[in-house]
Motif scaffolding. Structure first.
Motif, PDB file in Angstrom:
ATOM      1  N   UNK A   1      28.196  39.991  44.704  1.00  0.00           N
ATOM      2  CA  UNK A   1      27.388  39.178  43.795  1.00  0.00           C
ATOM      3  C   UNK A   1      28.302  38.521  42.772  1.00  0.00           C
ATOM      4  N   UNK A   2      28.177  37.199  42.655  1.00  0.00           N
ATOM      5  CA  UNK A   2      29.029  36.432  41.742  1.00  0.00           C
ATOM      6  C   UNK A   2      28.158  35.759  40.693  1.00  0.00           C
ATOM      7  N   UNK A   3      28.669  35.685  39.460  1.00  0.00           N
ATOM      8  CA  UNK A   3      27.928  35.035  38.375  1.00  0.00           C
ATOM      9  C   UNK A   3      28.891  34.657  37.253  1.00  0.00           C
ATOM     10  N   UNK A   4      28.415  33.886  36.333  1.00  0.00           N
ATOM     11  CA  UNK A   4      29.185  33.522  35.150  1.00  0.00           C
ATOM     12  C   UNK A   4      28.215  33.446  33.953  1.00  0.00           C
ATOM     13  N   UNK A   5      28.572  34.115  32.892  1.00  0.00           N
ATOM     14  CA  UNK A   5      29.935  34.526  32.549  1.00  0.00           C
ATOM     15  C   UNK A   5      29.869  35.841  31.773  1.00  0.00           C
ATOM     16  N   UNK A   6      31.048  36.446  31.492  1.00  0.00           N
ATOM     17  CA  UNK A   6      31.077  37.529  30.514  1.00  0.00           C
ATOM     18  C   UNK A   6      31.241  36.892  29.131  1.00  0.00           C
ATOM     19  N   UNK A   7      31.431  37.698  28.115  1.00  0.00           N
ATOM     20  CA  UNK A   7      31.485  37.161  26.747  1.00  0.00           C
ATOM     21  C   UNK A   7      32.695  36.258  26.504  1.00  0.00           C
ATOM     22  N   UNK A   8      33.690  36.345  27.395  1.00  0.00           N
ATOM     23  CA  UNK A   8      34.881  35.514  27.262  1.00  0.00           C
ATOM     24  C   UNK A   8      34.849  34.294  28.189  1.00  0.00           C
ATOM     25  N   UNK A   9      33.729  34.113  28.883  1.00  0.00           N
ATOM     26  CA  UNK A   9      33.610  32.955  29.774  1.00  0.00           C
ATOM     27  C   UNK A   9      34.234  33.157  31.132  1.00  0.00           C
ATOM     28  N   UNK A  10      34.447  34.413  31.538  1.00  0.00           N
ATOM     29  CA  UNK A  10      35.086  34.689  32.822  1.00  0.00           C
ATOM     30  C   UNK A  10      34.050  34.903  33.931  1.00  0.00           C
ATOM     31  N   UNK A  11      34.429  34.528  35.153  1.00  0.00           N
ATOM     32  CA  UNK A  11      33.588  34.781  36.323  1.00  0.00           C
ATOM     33  C   UNK A  11      33.500  36.292  36.547  1.00  0.00           C
ATOM     34  N   UNK A  12      32.316  36.738  36.973  1.00  0.00           N
ATOM     35  CA  UNK A  12      32.144  38.152  37.295  1.00  0.00           C
ATOM     36  C   UNK A  12      31.742  38.304  38.769  1.00  0.00           C
ATOM     37  N   UNK A  13      32.304  39.315  39.416  1.00  0.00           N
ATOM     38  CA  UNK A  13      31.925  39.680  40.780  1.00  0.00           C
ATOM     39  C   UNK A  13      31.535  41.146  40.775  1.00  0.00           C
ATOM     40  N   UNK A  14      30.327  41.412  41.222  1.00  0.00           N
ATOM     41  CA  UNK A  14      29.770  42.771  41.186  1.00  0.00           C
ATOM     42  C   UNK A  14      29.875  43.369  39.786  1.00  0.00           C
ATOM     43  N   UNK A  15      29.642  42.515  38.782  1.00  0.00           N
ATOM     44  CA  UNK A  15      29.596  42.960  37.401  1.00  0.00           C
ATOM     45  C   UNK A  15      30.936  43.075  36.706  1.00  0.00           C
ATOM     46  N   UNK A  16      32.052  42.853  37.419  1.00  0.00           N
ATOM     47  CA  UNK A  16      33.384  42.982  36.828  1.00  0.00           C
ATOM     48  C   UNK A  16      34.018  41.604  36.623  1.00  0.00           C
ATOM     49  N   UNK A  17      34.566  41.384  35.425  1.00  0.00           N
ATOM     50  CA  UNK A  17      35.217  40.108  35.134  1.00  0.00           C
ATOM     51  C   UNK A  17      36.501  39.973  35.949  1.00  0.00           C
ATOM     52  N   UNK A  18      36.765  38.750  36.426  1.00  0.00           N
ATOM     53  CA  UNK A  18      37.953  38.497  37.240  1.00  0.00           C
ATOM     54  C   UNK A  18      39.154  38.131  36.378  1.00  0.00           C
ATOM     55  N   UNK A  19      40.318  38.489  36.871  1.00  0.00           N
ATOM     56  CA  UNK A  19      41.579  38.108  36.248  1.00  0.00           C
ATOM     57  C   UNK A  19      42.130  36.929  37.045  1.00  0.00           C
ATOM     58  N   UNK A  20      41.907  35.707  36.558  1.00  0.00           N
ATOM     59  CA  UNK A  20      42.243  34.502  37.309  1.00  0.00           C
ATOM     60  C   UNK A  20      43.360  33.707  36.611  1.00  0.00           C
TER      61      UNK A  20
END
Length: 255
Positions: free
Chosen positions: A148-167
């Motif tokens: 599951x993918x969505x945006x965003x966390x509080x820093x504007x990062x993409x999340x996958x399965x609820x975890x923010x990505x390091x991009x």
């Protein structure tokens, strides 16, 4: 000289004469050239069909990983097919794929209206000398089937399965504004999408200038791309000389 010696000498002469007569005459190069061309064409066709082929980057959606912007020399990349014969694309891979139907609204055929010219173009395309007549796009895989993918966390990062990505590869030219819905040149936020099995969620590295999965979230596939549409994995920049080098996969879900 004895009769026996004379007979042996005559027999030797006849054998030598036969050897001279049966020796093959080498063909001139101009006769062998068409054969060499056919062999080379067959090898090229097999390479394009089963191994990989070069592609041109036509847009700036993958800046700065791949160049394609106005005023830049569009990168030529080599896309190999072997990796996906034994497995599917993984998060972080840069892939070339055929856009699903809803992604093709602005695509125009690169083939001539003249039937003869179109036939020649299709012929050379078979050998990898002319681009295929399809809407080939290049993006990075962000999520795969079942995630599951969505945006965003509080820093504007993409999340996958609820975890923010390091991009580290992602380029944002505009700041994140909470509550601002996605637009190709503006907001980032989009609703959660569960990627169907056998599909991918893909995004351009140039996040404020990429019409990727986010731009097609309302279509029948919710912006996802079937794995069967993938043409291969981008592995190397082959032109221009100043940018020759590998195209690296960077797993964003590793943290």
């Amino acid at each position: 000289m004895s009769v026996s010696e004379s007979g042996d000498e005559e027999s030797g002469k006849r054998r030598g004469s036969r050897r001279v007569k049966t020796k093959k005459k080498q063909r001139p190069f101009w006769q062998e050239l068409p054969i060499l061309i056919v062999i080379a064409a067959v090898i090229a066709a097999l390479m394009v069909t089963f191994i990989g082929r070069p592609y041109v980057i036509p847009s700036e959606s993958m800046e700065t990983t791949l160049h394609g912007c106005a005023g830049c020399t569009g990168d030529r990349i080599y896309v190999e097919k072997l990796s996906y014969y034994w497995g599917d694309p993984e998060p972080g891979d840069v892939v070339v794929f055929v856009g699903p139907p809803s992604w093709n609204t602005a695509y125009q055929s690169i083939r001539s209206d003249n039937a003869t010219k179109r036939g020649v173009q299709n012929f050379f395309s078979f050998f990898g000398l002319v681009p295929p007549d399809e809407n080939d796009l290049v993006k990075r895989v962000i999520a795969v089937g079942g995630q599951t993918v969505e945006c965003c966390d509080t820093e504007g990062r993409i999340k996958v399965d609820g975890k923010a990505l390091d991009e580290s590869y992602a380029r944002y030219t505009l700041p994140y504004v909470a509550g601002q819905p996605f637009s190709p040149r503006g907001g980032r936020e989009f609703k959660a999408v569960k990627v169907p099995e056998g599909h991918l969620w893909v995004m351009g590295d140039n996040r404020n200038n990429s019409a990727d999965s986010r731009a097609h979230i309302s279509d029948e596939l919710q912006g996802t791309v079937p794995v069967d549409n993938v043409r291969g994995k981008a592995v190397f920049k082959i032109w221009p000389p100043s940018r020759i080098g590998p195209v690296r996969s960077e797993q964003p879900q590793a943290n």
